[in-house]
Design a protein around this motif. Sequence first.
Motif, PDB file in Angstrom:
ATOM      1  N   ALA A 184     -17.569  -6.864 -19.710  1.00 46.67           N
ATOM      2  CA  ALA A 184     -16.573  -6.055 -19.274  1.00 46.67           C
ATOM      3  C   ALA A 184     -15.339  -6.940 -18.971  1.00 46.67           C
ATOM      4  N   ALA A 185     -15.192  -8.215 -18.684  1.00 44.18           N
ATOM      5  CA  ALA A 185     -13.841  -9.214 -18.461  1.00 44.18           C
ATOM      6  C   ALA A 185     -13.430  -9.334 -19.657  1.00 44.18           C
ATOM      7  N   GLY A 186     -13.944  -8.941 -20.857  1.00 41.94           N
ATOM      8  CA  GLY A 186     -13.188  -9.340 -22.079  1.00 41.94           C
ATOM      9  C   GLY A 186     -13.585 -10.771 -22.553  1.00 41.94           C
ATOM     10  N   VAL A 187     -14.512 -11.386 -22.154  1.00 38.65           N
ATOM     11  CA  VAL A 187     -14.732 -12.864 -22.313  1.00 38.65           C
ATOM     12  C   VAL A 187     -15.082 -13.039 -23.968  1.00 38.65           C
ATOM     13  N   PRO A 188     -15.659 -12.346 -24.716  1.00 35.04           N
ATOM     14  CA  PRO A 188     -15.971 -12.387 -26.141  1.00 35.04           C
ATOM     15  C   PRO A 188     -14.482 -12.535 -26.669  1.00 35.04           C
ATOM     16  N   TYR A 195     -13.431 -16.278 -15.262  1.00 34.74           N
ATOM     17  CA  TYR A 195     -12.943 -16.681 -14.117  1.00 34.74           C
ATOM     18  C   TYR A 195     -11.401 -16.679 -14.144  1.00 34.74           C
ATOM     19  N   THR A 196     -10.728 -16.567 -15.518  1.00 37.73           N
ATOM     20  CA  THR A 196      -9.584 -16.522 -15.581  1.00 37.73           C
ATOM     21  C   THR A 196      -9.131 -14.796 -15.887  1.00 37.73           C
ATOM     22  N   SER A 197     -10.056 -14.164 -15.950  1.00 34.21           N
ATOM     23  CA  SER A 197      -9.787 -12.826 -16.146  1.00 34.21           C
ATOM     24  C   SER A 197      -9.353 -11.953 -15.037  1.00 34.21           C
ATOM     25  N   GLU A 198      -8.721 -10.850 -15.114  1.00 36.23           N
ATOM     26  CA  GLU A 198      -8.401 -10.040 -14.091  1.00 36.23           C
ATOM     27  C   GLU A 198      -9.753  -9.685 -13.015  1.00 36.23           C
ATOM     28  N   GLU A 226     -14.785 -10.563  -8.838  1.00 37.06           N
ATOM     29  CA  GLU A 226     -15.901 -11.539  -8.452  1.00 37.06           C
ATOM     30  C   GLU A 226     -15.350 -12.239  -7.216  1.00 37.06           C
ATOM     31  N   ARG A 227     -14.150 -12.636  -7.401  1.00 37.77           N
ATOM     32  CA  ARG A 227     -13.740 -13.487  -6.269  1.00 37.77           C
ATOM     33  C   ARG A 227     -12.920 -12.544  -5.586  1.00 37.77           C
ATOM     34  N   GLU A 228     -12.324 -12.875  -4.418  1.00 37.94           N
ATOM     35  CA  GLU A 228     -11.542 -12.156  -3.582  1.00 37.94           C
ATOM     36  C   GLU A 228     -10.184 -12.740  -3.515  1.00 37.94           C
ATOM     37  N   TYR A 229      -9.120 -12.156  -4.010  1.00 40.94           N
ATOM     38  CA  TYR A 229      -7.932 -12.851  -4.116  1.00 40.94           C
ATOM     39  C   TYR A 229      -7.024 -12.428  -2.935  1.00 40.94           C
TER      40      TYR A 229
END
Length: 191
Positions: free
Chosen positions: A76-80, A157-160, A166-169
């Motif tokens: 979902a994060a577009g990692v591939p 962890y560099t994706s939106e 995943e982390r709270e900005y």
Amino acid sequence: MALIDRRTALAGVVALFGTGVFAPIARAAGAAQASKIPVISEGPPSVAVFTPAQRALMTALSDRVIPTTDTPGAIAAGVPAFLEKLLADWGSPDDRVPILDGLAAIEARSLKDYRVSAAQATPAQQDALLTLAMNDQLPKGATFFEAFRQLVITGYYTSEIGITQEREYLPVPGEYNGAFPYSKVNKVYSA
């Protein structure tokens, strides 16, 4: 209030891996810090790194490294797509060798052990194959696993999704409370 961008996040993720960072990640981060590049995920890769079968396997394994749980996973994060773009645009042909060799070793072991392509193997079988690679029980498995793990973590962890879900900005975190109970912490914060 501007959100953190991939370029800024990339520099932060590199610090996580220290001196053992995979070369294409280090190159992209160095260029990002110098503001020489646009956001890495823009546009197609300069060359196709994977065959369709390798791309399917890389996608399936990315999902095993960071699966969907209560937050979206690697797919979902577009990692591939990020992983292929990073290897194409920031990796030399030599940098791609451990990834391609590792995918080939995993595929061969899956066909031998499960009689099915690793991309079609069950999640438990894919986990077992990744564990074999991690424990260096496949040809050059540990080299593949470390590079692949770094690529997936960096992409995520560099994706939106990685930055905001995943982390709270919090660009300006709330007040300091040195006695805040750890049991009440829901997410790790990034800033």
